[in-house]
Design a protein around this motif. Sequence first.
Motif, PDB file in Angstrom:
ATOM      1  N   GLN A 179      14.468   5.699  -9.121  1.00 40.63           N
ATOM      2  CA  GLN A 179      13.147   5.395  -9.664  1.00 40.63           C
ATOM      3  C   GLN A 179      12.203   6.583  -9.510  1.00 40.63           C
ATOM      4  O   GLN A 179      11.402   6.872 -10.405  1.00 40.63           O
ATOM      5  CB  GLN A 179      12.570   4.166  -8.955  1.00 40.63           C
ATOM      6  N   TYR A 180      12.293   7.277  -8.374  1.00 37.14           N
ATOM      7  CA  TYR A 180      11.439   8.455  -8.160  1.00 37.14           C
ATOM      8  C   TYR A 180      11.744   9.552  -9.174  1.00 37.14           C
ATOM      9  O   TYR A 180      10.844  10.266  -9.623  1.00 37.14           O
ATOM     10  CB  TYR A 180      11.648   8.966  -6.734  1.00 37.14           C
ATOM     11  N   ARG A 238       0.547  11.032 -11.196  1.00 38.51           N
ATOM     12  CA  ARG A 238       0.004  10.772  -9.860  1.00 38.51           C
ATOM     13  C   ARG A 238       0.046   9.282  -9.543  1.00 38.51           C
ATOM     14  O   ARG A 238       0.416   8.887  -8.428  1.00 38.51           O
ATOM     15  CB  ARG A 238      -1.437  11.288  -9.771  1.00 38.51           C
ATOM     16  N   GLU A 239      -0.318   8.447 -10.519  1.00 40.51           N
ATOM     17  CA  GLU A 239      -0.269   7.002 -10.281  1.00 40.51           C
ATOM     18  C   GLU A 239       1.166   6.526 -10.068  1.00 40.51           C
ATOM     19  O   GLU A 239       1.421   5.638  -9.245  1.00 40.51           O
ATOM     20  CB  GLU A 239      -0.899   6.267 -11.469  1.00 40.51           C
ATOM     21  N   PHE A 240       2.101   7.117 -10.803  1.00 34.55           N
ATOM     22  CA  PHE A 240       3.507   6.733 -10.623  1.00 34.55           C
ATOM     23  C   PHE A 240       3.987   7.116  -9.228  1.00 34.55           C
ATOM     24  O   PHE A 240       4.684   6.343  -8.564  1.00 34.55           O
ATOM     25  CB  PHE A 240       4.367   7.411 -11.690  1.00 34.55           C
ATOM     26  N   GLY A 300       2.855   4.777  -6.566  1.00 31.85           N
ATOM     27  CA  GLY A 300       3.667   3.565  -6.471  1.00 31.85           C
ATOM     28  C   GLY A 300       5.011   3.815  -5.813  1.00 31.85           C
ATOM     29  O   GLY A 300       5.582   2.915  -5.185  1.00 31.85           O
ATOM     30  N   CYS A 301       5.528   5.058  -5.941  1.00 25.77           N
ATOM     31  CA  CYS A 301       6.825   5.376  -5.334  1.00 25.77           C
ATOM     32  C   CYS A 301       6.750   5.458  -3.814  1.00 25.77           C
ATOM     33  O   CYS A 301       7.796   5.381  -3.144  1.00 25.77           O
ATOM     34  CB  CYS A 301       7.350   6.691  -5.894  1.00 25.77           C
ATOM     35  N   ILE A 302       5.561   5.633  -3.261  1.00 19.76           N
ATOM     36  CA  ILE A 302       5.435   5.757  -1.802  1.00 19.76           C
ATOM     37  C   ILE A 302       5.924   4.490  -1.111  1.00 19.76           C
ATOM     38  O   ILE A 302       6.460   4.541   0.010  1.00 19.76           O
ATOM     39  CB  ILE A 302       3.967   6.075  -1.427  1.00 19.76           C
ATOM     40  N   HIS A 336       8.698  13.670   1.950  1.00 17.28           N
ATOM     41  CA  HIS A 336       8.649  14.523   0.751  1.00 17.28           C
ATOM     42  C   HIS A 336       7.898  13.844  -0.390  1.00 17.28           C
ATOM     43  O   HIS A 336       7.113  14.506  -1.108  1.00 17.28           O
ATOM     44  CB  HIS A 336      10.072  14.865   0.311  1.00 17.28           C
ATOM     45  N   VAL A 337       8.110  12.581  -0.585  1.00 22.93           N
ATOM     46  CA  VAL A 337       7.410  11.864  -1.652  1.00 22.93           C
ATOM     47  C   VAL A 337       5.903  11.822  -1.371  1.00 22.93           C
ATOM     48  O   VAL A 337       5.078  12.015  -2.274  1.00 22.93           O
ATOM     49  CB  VAL A 337       7.984  10.448  -1.808  1.00 22.93           C
TER      50      VAL A 337
END
Length: 525
Positions: A283-284, A297-299, A302-304, A315-316
Amino acid sequence: MMLCGELTAPPHPGEEAGTLRAVGLAGGAMNRMKVDEEEYWHSSKCKAFTFDDDDDELSQLKESKRAVNSLREIVDDDDDLEKFSWSGEPVGSISWSIKETASSSSNAPEGRDSGLQKGSSSHPALPKQTSSYSISSFFKGRNKLGSFQSLSDALSDTGVKSYAPELRRSKAEYKDYSSDWSPKDTVRRMQRGKICSLERFRSLREKLELLDEAVAVHDGNVITAILIFLKRTLKKEILFQELEVRQVALRHLIHFLKETGEQKLLLDLLRFLDRTEEVALSQYREHLSIQDAEKRREFLKGCIRLPFSSEDAVHVQDHYTLLERQIIIEANDRHLEAAGQSEIFRKYPRKASILNMPLVTTLFYSCFYHYTEGEGTFSSPTNLKKTFKIPDKQYVLTALAARAKLRAWHDVDALFTTKNWLGYTKKRAPIGFRRVVEILQRNSAPVQVLQEYVRLVEDVETRLNLAMKYKCHDVVIDTYRDLKDRHQLMAYRCKVERGSAEEDKIDSILSNLVKNDSSPTYTQS
């Protein structure tokens, strides 16, 4: 058209009998022509397809001969020219036959022959092609020159090969499409590049046998081809369940889905296998397809929350923080450049946007445009170093390249100057002074600056090589002086310019060495 002279006969007592005989002959010719036409239209040179391959060459030869015989009666040497009599009647018609028969009964053979030769020679014939073959001679087996040839020779001739009938394919050529191959034979044929239809394998057992045979031969291309077939013909739940116990095929399918970008099916497979970290990484990876910085940036934000490993989670988080900084720096610098309020932007205009750039590129940008800013600003190099925990070697290397490109030698000197607890200054380079000299030379640093850092190279041989390579004469002379190497000084004296300051310095050092060697030594008695 070719015209022939009509031969008329004088009155003869047997004219009526000759006329009846000619009518009979014409009627027989008409009946014979009718039978020939019916035989031609009711016959066929094509043979129905059979799977019997026995005597295939003989059957082909017979079929070709039959086609030749059927066309022999149609095509004739003289059929290409239609002849007419002087009265306009076509030669060979019924009326022409009656008159010809009547005239032949009254005239002598010599007279008829001479008359025919006279009539035929008085009119020029139509021009024919200069080729030694005609269509009729081909089907009759002889050429125009009168020599006979066999059917095989005629078929092998390149000029007339296109007229030969097309022979049917052998039975062996249809086996690739019609035969029922076992899974093992199918895999072997796929390895050899043969065309094989997988649609006949309909049951789950046959499909799995096909996959197991492909795995057994260790052919990745065949495994991938069969996996594509299974992906298309099986439900994904059944496919995932069967692949879970076949790790080799499973790895091939995961790699194939990554390469083809089938993200949805890949995520479903990883979730079925309970590989949460791989699901998060997949997904990342989708952020690469997002071009807009704000949406990316918004994506990333959400990946955090995805279940990464502890190292990947750091890293994320850093990626999201860096992009957030870049958006702020880009907006501020674009405004300063447009307003013309900053001297460095007027002297060195920006060539590209900083958005979505790596961390090292962002650090170089900050050292180039914002080197003197305090640590409290987002664009400060020291702030970036502290926030992202950049090592000293990486920071010094990047800052040196940026300040040397601007020829800011004072900033370069300050970068390597350190103070101890007693207040004494000392130069220290985490990357080594040899690397510093190479970077300064690439940025066209003056000799005085280069000499200062060449002196700081600890290894004597390396220092001499760098000094000679970059023509730092003072460093070479001082090094030989410290080594008290008179021969090297005398040799290097020949390499410097005559009457230069370097030559005078060498002469002074040599004279001092001579005085020291000739001075008396006193020993205590």
